[in-house]
Design a protein around this motif. Structure first.
Motif, PDB file in Angstrom:
ATOM      1  N   ASN A 290      -2.847   8.580  -6.230  1.00  0.00           N
ATOM      2  CA  ASN A 290      -3.224   7.451  -5.380  1.00  0.00           C
ATOM      3  C   ASN A 290      -3.512   7.900  -3.955  1.00  0.00           C
ATOM      4  O   ASN A 290      -4.419   7.382  -3.295  1.00  0.00           O
ATOM      5  N   LEU A 291      -2.736   8.856  -3.465  1.00  0.00           N
ATOM      6  CA  LEU A 291      -2.970   9.372  -2.121  1.00  0.00           C
ATOM      7  C   LEU A 291      -4.315  10.084  -2.054  1.00  0.00           C
ATOM      8  O   LEU A 291      -5.063   9.940  -1.086  1.00  0.00           O
ATOM      9  N   ASP A 292      -4.647  10.825  -3.092  1.00  0.00           N
ATOM     10  CA  ASP A 292      -5.933  11.513  -3.107  1.00  0.00           C
ATOM     11  C   ASP A 292      -7.082  10.511  -3.168  1.00  0.00           C
ATOM     12  O   ASP A 292      -8.122  10.700  -2.531  1.00  0.00           O
ATOM     13  N   HIS A 293      -6.890   9.431  -3.917  1.00  0.00           N
ATOM     14  CA  HIS A 293      -7.916   8.380  -3.964  1.00  0.00           C
ATOM     15  C   HIS A 293      -8.122   7.778  -2.575  1.00  0.00           C
ATOM     16  O   HIS A 293      -9.256   7.491  -2.173  1.00  0.00           O
ATOM     17  N   LEU A 294      -7.025   7.573  -1.854  1.00  0.00           N
ATOM     18  CA  LEU A 294      -7.130   7.011  -0.507  1.00  0.00           C
ATOM     19  C   LEU A 294      -7.874   7.967   0.416  1.00  0.00           C
ATOM     20  O   LEU A 294      -8.722   7.551   1.216  1.00  0.00           O
TER      21      LEU A 294
ATOM     22  N   ALA B 140       2.343   7.447  -7.217  1.00  0.00           N
ATOM     23  CA  ALA B 140       1.684   8.532  -7.953  1.00  0.00           C
ATOM     24  C   ALA B 140       0.871   9.374  -6.977  1.00  0.00           C
ATOM     25  O   ALA B 140       0.154   8.819  -6.138  1.00  0.00           O
TER      26      ALA B 140
ATOM     27  N   ALA C  82       0.833  -1.207   0.000  1.00  0.00           N
ATOM     28  CA  ALA C  82       0.000   0.000   0.000  1.00  0.00           C
ATOM     29  C   ALA C  82       0.865   1.252   0.000  1.00  0.00           C
ATOM     30  O   ALA C  82       0.579   2.219  -0.719  1.00  0.00           O
TER      31      ALA C  82
ATOM     32  N   VAL D 131       2.280   1.805  -3.404  1.00  0.00           N
ATOM     33  CA  VAL D 131       1.259   2.338  -4.315  1.00  0.00           C
ATOM     34  C   VAL D 131       1.060   3.831  -4.078  1.00  0.00           C
ATOM     35  O   VAL D 131       0.958   4.627  -5.017  1.00  0.00           O
ATOM     36  N   LEU D 132       1.015   4.235  -2.798  1.00  0.00           N
ATOM     37  CA  LEU D 132       0.801   5.646  -2.477  1.00  0.00           C
ATOM     38  C   LEU D 132       1.952   6.517  -2.959  1.00  0.00           C
ATOM     39  O   LEU D 132       1.742   7.650  -3.401  1.00  0.00           O
TER      40      LEU D 132
ATOM     41  N   TRP E  18      -1.680   4.136   6.803  1.00  0.00           N
ATOM     42  CA  TRP E  18      -1.032   4.492   5.535  1.00  0.00           C
ATOM     43  C   TRP E  18      -0.892   6.004   5.392  1.00  0.00           C
ATOM     44  O   TRP E  18       0.044   6.497   4.767  1.00  0.00           O
TER      45      TRP E  18
END
Length: 238
Positions: free
Chosen positions: A104-108, A101, A94, A97-98, A182
């Motif tokens: 990805n952090l904004d998606h989380l 890009a 995880a 992945v963060l 995360w």
């Protein structure tokens, strides 16, 4: 002779894969329970009629998937499997992945918002006086930790974990814990740079007030404001 169709071909499987499948069956069936020692390598070799390399490779696969523990000089033991242990296995992936890009952090953060809004709804519906007192105590503890970003965020996580616990759903608690973990390093940096501690405290106070009044709509709206404010600050600072 007709050529064999791709779906008809017999694929020869590795011995270790077959041993691994049998070990999975032993755990799923309850033959091996959490806390039990795995049979010795020799016992497994005799049971399955295979050599030591196949057994060791299968045991390592079980360990890598988080189903057993392997300690030097001791027999392997079956681990207790729950949502938290499953998510812990994905921690490193995880984080990779963060870091891969910014999106990805904004998606989380967006996923966390969806979770938190549902959690605070349940909290406002069912929180007892004792639950409210615990939430207020956590906010008071945070206030005493002003200037210590790491401690402040640690208590912040406890505050949100308490909201998750009020759902009485261990999967929600575990997923919430994982997402907060995360985000931890990003939040420490964010608070340190933005001076957001006082805003966080004020927002937490308002959230608890709405929960104490069983004001579901107010609690949801205040939580939405709290999470969107931190997202906006992060985007400005990143």
């Amino acid at each position: 002779m007709n050529r064999a169709q791709a779906g008809d071909r017999i694929v020869r499987r590795k011995l270790s894969d077959q041993v691994l499948e049998r070990m999975h069956d032993m755990i799923r069936s309850g033959e091996l329970k959490p806390g039990d020692y795995m049979p010795s390598e020799r016992a497994l070799m005799e049971r399955f009629g295979v050599g030591r390399p196949a057994v060791r490779e299968a045991l390592q696969s079980l360990h890598n998937s988080g189903l057993i523990t392997i300690n030097h000089g001791e027999r392997s033991r079956v681990k207790e499997i729950n949502p938290a242990t499953i998510l812990t296995q994905s921690d490193e992936l995880a984080r990779l992945v963060l870091s891969a890009a910014p999106a990805n952090l904004d998606h989380l953060k967006h996923a966390r918002q969806m979770f938190e809004l549902g959690m605070v709804r349940v909290a406002a519906e069912k929180a007892s006086a004792a639950d409210v007192a615990e939430l207020r105590a956590l906010v008071a503890l945070q206030r005493s930790q002003l200037g210590d970003a790491t401690a402040f965020i640690g208590t912040d996580m406890k505050f949100h974990r308490k909201l998750a616990a009020l759902t009485d759903n261990p999967i929600i608690v575990s997923v919430s814990d994982a997402m907060l973990g995360w985000l931890f390093e990003y939040h420490v940096s964010l608070l340190h740079r933005s001076g957001g501690e006082e805003l966080t405290l004020a927002e937490h106070d308002k959230i608890v007030d709405h929960i104490a009044d069983h004001d579901v709509d107010g609690a949801i709206e205040e939580m939405r404001h709290h999470l969107e404010r931190t997202r906006d600050v992060f985007q400005m600072k990143s």
